[in-house]
Design an enzyme around this catalytic site. Sequence first.
Site, PDB file in Angstrom:
ATOM      1  N   ASN A  61      39.370  24.489  12.521  1.00 52.79           N
ATOM      2  CA  ASN A  61      40.299  25.547  12.940  1.00 52.79           C
ATOM      3  C   ASN A  61      41.743  25.212  12.590  1.00 52.79           C
ATOM      4  O   ASN A  61      42.666  25.809  13.156  1.00 52.79           O
ATOM      5  CB  ASN A  61      40.188  25.756  14.455  1.00 52.79           C
ATOM      6  N   HIS A 147      35.329  32.753  26.017  1.00 53.69           N
ATOM      7  CA  HIS A 147      35.109  31.313  25.858  1.00 53.69           C
ATOM      8  C   HIS A 147      34.630  30.672  27.165  1.00 53.69           C
ATOM      9  O   HIS A 147      35.011  31.091  28.260  1.00 53.69           O
ATOM     10  CB  HIS A 147      36.430  30.673  25.424  1.00 53.69           C
ATOM     11  N   GLU A 193      40.255  37.771  24.707  1.00 56.58           N
ATOM     12  CA  GLU A 193      40.845  36.893  23.697  1.00 56.58           C
ATOM     13  C   GLU A 193      41.390  37.766  22.575  1.00 56.58           C
ATOM     14  O   GLU A 193      40.885  38.860  22.347  1.00 56.58           O
ATOM     15  CB  GLU A 193      39.774  35.956  23.125  1.00 56.58           C
ATOM     16  N   SER A 197      36.374  33.606  18.529  1.00 56.43           N
ATOM     17  CA  SER A 197      36.185  32.564  17.514  1.00 56.43           C
ATOM     18  C   SER A 197      34.804  32.554  16.884  1.00 56.43           C
ATOM     19  O   SER A 197      34.627  31.970  15.829  1.00 56.43           O
ATOM     20  CB  SER A 197      36.462  31.200  18.131  1.00 56.43           C
ATOM     21  N   ASP A 222      43.643  35.048  25.962  1.00 58.07           N
ATOM     22  CA  ASP A 222      43.524  33.745  25.312  1.00 58.07           C
ATOM     23  C   ASP A 222      43.823  33.946  23.821  1.00 58.07           C
ATOM     24  O   ASP A 222      43.072  34.620  23.112  1.00 58.07           O
ATOM     25  CB  ASP A 222      42.098  33.218  25.532  1.00 58.07           C
ATOM     26  N   HIS A 225      42.938  31.308  18.969  1.00 56.00           N
ATOM     27  CA  HIS A 225      42.675  31.394  17.527  1.00 56.00           C
ATOM     28  C   HIS A 225      43.656  32.313  16.799  1.00 56.00           C
ATOM     29  O   HIS A 225      43.616  32.409  15.574  1.00 56.00           O
ATOM     30  CB  HIS A 225      41.238  31.863  17.287  1.00 56.00           C
ATOM     31  N   LYS A 259      44.467  24.149  17.112  1.00 61.42           N
ATOM     32  CA  LYS A 259      43.939  24.962  16.017  1.00 61.42           C
ATOM     33  C   LYS A 259      45.051  25.148  14.974  1.00 61.42           C
ATOM     34  O   LYS A 259      45.401  24.195  14.306  1.00 61.42           O
ATOM     35  CB  LYS A 259      43.356  26.242  16.581  1.00 61.42           C
TER      36      LYS A 259
HETATM   37  C1  LIG Z   1      38.963  30.766  22.651  1.00 61.65           C
HETATM   38  C2  LIG Z   1      39.216  29.346  23.021  1.00 61.65           C
HETATM   39  N1  LIG Z   1      39.897  29.084  24.132  1.00 61.65           N
HETATM   40  C3  LIG Z   1      40.149  27.827  24.525  1.00 61.65           C
HETATM   41  C4  LIG Z   1      39.701  26.750  23.797  1.00 61.65           C
HETATM   42  C5  LIG Z   1      39.964  25.361  24.286  1.00 61.65           C
HETATM   43  O1  LIG Z   1      41.054  24.812  23.610  1.00 61.65           O
HETATM   44  P1  LIG Z   1      41.192  23.236  23.481  1.00 61.65           P
HETATM   45  O2  LIG Z   1      40.372  22.848  22.290  1.00 61.65           O
HETATM   46  O3  LIG Z   1      42.640  22.984  23.317  1.00 61.65           O
HETATM   47  O4  LIG Z   1      40.634  22.641  24.743  1.00 61.65           O
HETATM   48  C6  LIG Z   1      39.002  26.972  22.608  1.00 61.65           C
HETATM   49  C7  LIG Z   1      38.568  25.829  21.776  1.00 61.65           C
HETATM   50  O5  LIG Z   1      37.474  25.516  21.549  1.00 61.65           O
HETATM   51  C8  LIG Z   1      38.730  28.302  22.217  1.00 61.65           C
HETATM   52  O6  LIG Z   1      38.034  28.560  21.119  1.00 61.65           O
END
Ligand SMILES: Cc1ncc(COP(=O)(O)O)c(C=O)c1O
Length: 406
Positions: A61, A147, A193, A197, A222, A225, A259
């Site tokens: 990512n 997520h 989001e 992702s 969120d 991405h 990312k």
């Molecule tokens: C949509 C989403 N939110 C939150 C996270 C978590 O982020 P981090 O990798 O900084 O813990 C991820 C990562 O995998 C994600 O894809």
Amino acid sequence: MSSSTQWRDDLQRQLASIAPERRRALRSFRPAGAPGSLESPTLPTNSDPNPAAPLLDLASNDYLGLSRHPSLVAAAQAAAAGEGVGAGASRLVSGSRPVHAQLESALAHWLGRERVLLFPSGFQANLAAVTALADRHSLVLADRLIHHSLLSGVRASGARLQRFAHNDLAALEQRLQAARRERPNQRLLVLSESLFSMQGTSPEVGALAALCASHGAALLLDEAHALGVLGPGGRGLGYGFNGEDGRAEIALISGTFGKAFGSGGAFLAGGSLVMEWLLQFSGPFRYTTALAPPLAAGALAALACIQADPRGQALLQRAARWRSALEAAGWPRPPGTGPILPLLVGDDGRALALQQRLEAAGLLSVAIRPPTVPEGTARLRLVLRHDLPEGSLERLLAALGAPPCN
Ligand SMILES: Cc1ncc(COP(=O)(O)O)c(C=O)c1O
């Protein structure tokens, strides 16, 4: 069975129940192909004692290719030398460093939000965000595909959870109306989001924010991405929805530096009220070691790079070309417009076979299978990066071969 070994037996049984095509393995590999990239020495793991030749990474990512950017590497090195590798304590004890405050204020300014707080990871930021906006008396309405970290936050909050169909604002509206009818004063929280992702899709963020506002529901978006890639100058799709100039407010934006920012750690951005609540009451903020100074310095350098040279637009144009080329080759057009291009295959075994075919051709892409995605929707998650060398698309198309006929 002795009760002292019951936990072992339970774990054993659960592990034995995983079908071979669903079993996960840790892999180490050497990314290759990024111009000027450092050959990274990787540590062998038990399951992969002899890492093979470098693979062209179509899975990470690191969308803007910033993780190896000289200014991020230099900033992280200088911070490690000057401030230490770790912060040594939480933000409210002795872990706060000037770089934390600089990064928080630069992000707040860039995103047009009153305040930002840093977290060691996006997972933790999401836990903090949900528990700030919902409690056991609340109802949380969540996109069906959010997520895992957001779901963990809902569980931790004790709130009731209802899911709505992916990006379906009409379905959300029905649920909001019903919730308001049944319990007019209940606290409502909506979770979504800005770039999903595993799907590559985005909601209509403006309409989503307006819908939440019209039902008095808080919205947590969120942007993990999307930041650095989507929205004006890479500021995300939630940019501008801060309750000013007649626009609806997104109560909290969460973002990660892991990312497009090429570093690690995360943040929440919002108005001063909710951010002050987090500072005073949030366990995931207060009871954790502060973000490591080299990561904070790396994220600050990444923000400077993104501001000086927003690369997101060029990446999106390239993503459009890749989508069209895959479609022209007979594959289903990957949904969405961003740098995540899921190639829907359906069957787990087929997705794994495709992953292996690509690997044999020197390309790394990961088959995503249930439970990460719904049953029957296994896919190859192709990820486009700013620093992929010319010719990557042609290599991919050649390696994929002809799509299977159903
Ligand atoms: C949509 C989403 N939110 C939150 C996270 C978590 O982020 P981090 O990798 O900084 O813990 C991820 C990562 O995998 C994600 O894809």
